[in-house]
Design an enzyme around this catalytic site. Sequence first.
Site, PDB file in Angstrom:
ATOM      1  N   GLY A 113      16.488   4.633  -2.643  1.00 34.28           N
ATOM      2  CA  GLY A 113      15.832   4.673  -1.323  1.00 34.28           C
ATOM      3  C   GLY A 113      15.459   3.288  -0.862  1.00 34.28           C
TER       4      GLY A 113
ATOM      5  N   ASN B 282      21.226   3.603  -2.262  1.00 39.70           N
ATOM      6  CA  ASN B 282      20.784   4.216  -1.003  1.00 39.70           C
ATOM      7  C   ASN B 282      21.870   5.199  -0.574  1.00 39.70           C
ATOM      8  OD1 ASN B 282      18.572   3.788   1.154  1.00 39.70           O
ATOM      9  ND2 ASN B 282      20.452   4.033   2.315  1.00 39.70           N
ATOM     10  N   ARG B 283      21.433   6.325  -0.016  1.00 39.96           N
ATOM     11  CA  ARG B 283      22.401   7.367   0.348  1.00 39.96           C
ATOM     12  C   ARG B 283      23.494   6.807   1.268  1.00 39.96           C
ATOM     13  NH1 ARG B 283      20.087  12.617   3.178  1.00 39.96           N
ATOM     14  NH2 ARG B 283      19.663  10.964   4.648  1.00 39.96           N
TER      15      ARG B 283
ATOM     16  N   VAL C 221      11.743   7.808  -1.542  1.00 40.19           N
ATOM     17  CA  VAL C 221      12.277   8.431  -0.321  1.00 40.19           C
ATOM     18  C   VAL C 221      11.141   9.226   0.321  1.00 40.19           C
ATOM     19  CG1 VAL C 221      14.617   8.549  -1.283  1.00 40.19           C
ATOM     20  CG2 VAL C 221      13.102  10.529  -1.530  1.00 40.19           C
TER      21      VAL C 221
ATOM     22  N   SER D 249       0.157   1.633  -3.125  1.00 39.78           N
ATOM     23  CA  SER D 249      -0.542   1.299  -1.877  1.00 39.78           C
ATOM     24  C   SER D 249      -0.404  -0.175  -1.531  1.00 39.78           C
ATOM     25  CB  SER D 249      -2.036   1.626  -1.990  1.00 39.78           C
ATOM     26  OG  SER D 249      -2.694   1.219  -0.804  1.00 39.78           O
ATOM     27  N   GLY D 250      -0.420  -0.429  -0.238  1.00 37.60           N
ATOM     28  CA  GLY D 250      -0.410  -1.819   0.212  1.00 37.60           C
ATOM     29  C   GLY D 250       0.600  -2.075   1.312  1.00 37.60           C
ATOM     30  N   GLY D 251       1.278  -0.992   1.736  1.00 40.03           N
ATOM     31  CA  GLY D 251       2.242  -1.151   2.813  1.00 40.03           C
ATOM     32  C   GLY D 251       3.391  -2.063   2.413  1.00 40.03           C
TER      33      GLY D 251
ATOM     34  N   LYS E 112      -4.173   8.413  -5.599  1.00 40.76           N
ATOM     35  CA  LYS E 112      -3.653   7.798  -4.369  1.00 40.76           C
ATOM     36  C   LYS E 112      -4.095   8.597  -3.141  1.00 40.76           C
ATOM     37  CE  LYS E 112      -1.121   5.105  -1.699  1.00 40.76           C
ATOM     38  NZ  LYS E 112      -1.124   5.660  -0.367  1.00 40.76           N
TER      39      LYS E 112
ATOM     40  N   HIS F 167      -7.599   7.733  -2.487  1.00 43.32           N
ATOM     41  CA  HIS F 167      -7.577   6.380  -1.914  1.00 43.32           C
ATOM     42  C   HIS F 167      -7.356   6.491  -0.405  1.00 43.32           C
ATOM     43  CE1 HIS F 167      -5.146   3.159  -0.148  1.00 43.32           C
ATOM     44  NE2 HIS F 167      -5.785   2.314  -0.936  1.00 43.32           N
ATOM     45  N   ASN F 168      -6.379   7.303  -0.021  1.00 42.05           N
ATOM     46  CA  ASN F 168      -6.070   7.431   1.403  1.00 42.05           C
ATOM     47  C   ASN F 168      -7.198   8.123   2.168  1.00 42.05           C
ATOM     48  OD1 ASN F 168      -3.632   6.322   0.597  1.00 42.05           O
ATOM     49  ND2 ASN F 168      -2.459   7.552   2.020  1.00 42.05           N
TER      50      ASN F 168
ATOM     51  N   GLU G  83      -9.608   5.572   2.741  1.00 43.78           N
ATOM     52  CA  GLU G  83      -9.007   4.699   3.778  1.00 43.78           C
ATOM     53  C   GLU G  83      -9.292   5.277   5.175  1.00 43.78           C
ATOM     54  OE1 GLU G  83      -4.752   3.693   3.080  1.00 43.78           O
ATOM     55  OE2 GLU G  83      -4.368   4.539   5.056  1.00 43.78           O
TER      56      GLU G  83
ATOM     57  N   ARG H  91      -9.337  12.092  13.896  1.00 41.26           N
ATOM     58  CA  ARG H  91      -7.914  11.890  14.232  1.00 41.26           C
ATOM     59  C   ARG H  91      -7.352  13.122  14.929  1.00 41.26           C
ATOM     60  NH1 ARG H  91      -4.511   8.276   9.868  1.00 41.26           N
ATOM     61  NH2 ARG H  91      -6.168   6.845   9.318  1.00 41.26           N
TER      62      ARG H  91
ATOM     63  N   ARG I 264     -28.236  35.893   2.688  1.00 40.65           N
ATOM     64  CA  ARG I 264     -27.134  36.499   1.926  1.00 40.65           C
ATOM     65  C   ARG I 264     -27.612  37.747   1.192  1.00 40.65           C
ATOM     66  NH1 ARG I 264     -25.391  33.818  -2.263  1.00 40.65           N
ATOM     67  NH2 ARG I 264     -23.261  34.594  -2.247  1.00 40.65           N
TER      68      ARG I 264
END
Length: 476
Positions: A10, A33-34, A76, A130-132, A184, A187-188, A191, A289, A447
């Site tokens: 990928g 890569n495909r 991918v 992570s880290g773009g 992860k 983490h997001n 973020e 969002r 309740r």
Amino acid sequence: MAQARIGLIGLGVMGANLALNIAENGFPVAVYNRTGSVTDDYIASAGDLAKNLVPTKTLEQLVASLTKPRAIIIMVQAGGPVDSVIEGLTPLLDKGDMIIDAGNANFHDTRRRDAALSTSGLNFIGMGVSGGEEGARHGPSIMAGGDKSSFEVIRDILEAISAKHEGAPCADHFGPDGAGHFVKTVHNGIEYADMQMIAEVYGLLRDGEGRSAADIGKLFETWDQGQLKSYLVEISGKVLQTIDEKSGQPIVDIIVDKAGQKGTGRWTAIEALSLGQSPSTIEAAVAARSWSAVKDTRIAGQDLFAGLEMDTATAPAISDDDLEKALLAAKIIAYDQGLNLLSAASDEYNWDLDLASCAEVWREGCIIRSTMLDEMASAVREGLPHGNLIFAPRFAQRIIDGASALRRVVASASLQGLPVPAFAAALAYFDTMRQGRGTTDLVQGQRDFFGAHGFVRVDTGETDQHGPWASDIAHS
Ligand code: 6PG
């Protein structure tokens, strides 16, 4: 014909950069890569690094080019494409070989894939990266989970390519099956909360005080020299100070205010709820969002409620210093909630997660990197009172220092009619966590009243207690 230590499938932005990073660190890497022409162009533009890149045009070639045990990174699109690649690879591999999914996978998929591959004697590593683009190329933060012995085989590569904090690699193994991808995901989630809180400060300054984007950007630049020093504050300052070349306007003013989300923040909230947790700051960020997406509705609402009087005159004045302190306190609360979630998942899935290591790999390379994470890692290593970061002495002190600022910011925003969902969520959580006697005694009463669900007595500790309730009494 084996020439490469590791393979990578990928060559999209993340995969292409990760392979260059591996090659630059001296490890021969076979790439596939495909679409074959993508591989040709990639090798042609790799310059000197091409000597460590082995181009392959079929999965068979890729597998044949690897030393054993074979290690193949898949980078991918998350979801179905990962399953298709695994399906294609599985018959070509031998027992003991490993497949590493380095995408943003849902950890439930990782658990499923791990279980399925282990029946064919293959090892699976679910690895959050992570880290773009920049991180992938020059040093990401790496959160791995899955087969530990396989991780050890490639640890040298992962540590070499990862970001470093004072020489310590920001790459680690966190536990079996989905542990790495879960770390992860959280983490997001953090973020999302961090980004939303910064955006709320921007909103208060823009709409409450009429300050320009550049001015707010400069303030963030200043904060990035202090306790809030972090990648997200830094880039927010840069985004706000950027001028759009076409219009000559601040670029933020020509960006449509509808936030995208690929899903990891939402997964964090979903998983939290299913584990009986509620990381309110992350939930609020996901909500913000989602609410942002219905712009037409918001515009209609703006017209419909245009005449609403705001109590702006009674809104407490908030200084830049208040905002800085409030952001700091709310951010600590978001981490407290994220760490709690990691701990709950660790218990549920028997991962034995080392929370301090999580904070440690987040110190550099990833999107939430900040100077405060080093201290957080130390606080976790020292042991969190009641498992809560906000109770750790050095963070409790910051919360104490910032609490009234956070309160004034939320109060002021509310009276001005400006939404601050993440700040408000942080404050509500904090106020709940410092209230020894809450209000769910009444909820328990309700309740039991309508469903005989029972309650525990304060005085005797007896469980499964029931009324009689006033109406029963009245009717008896
Ligand atoms: C990272 C980021 C990354 C994330 C994108 C987009 O750690 O490098 O978290 O993994 O996928 O930034 O995420 P959203 O589309 O959900 O905002």
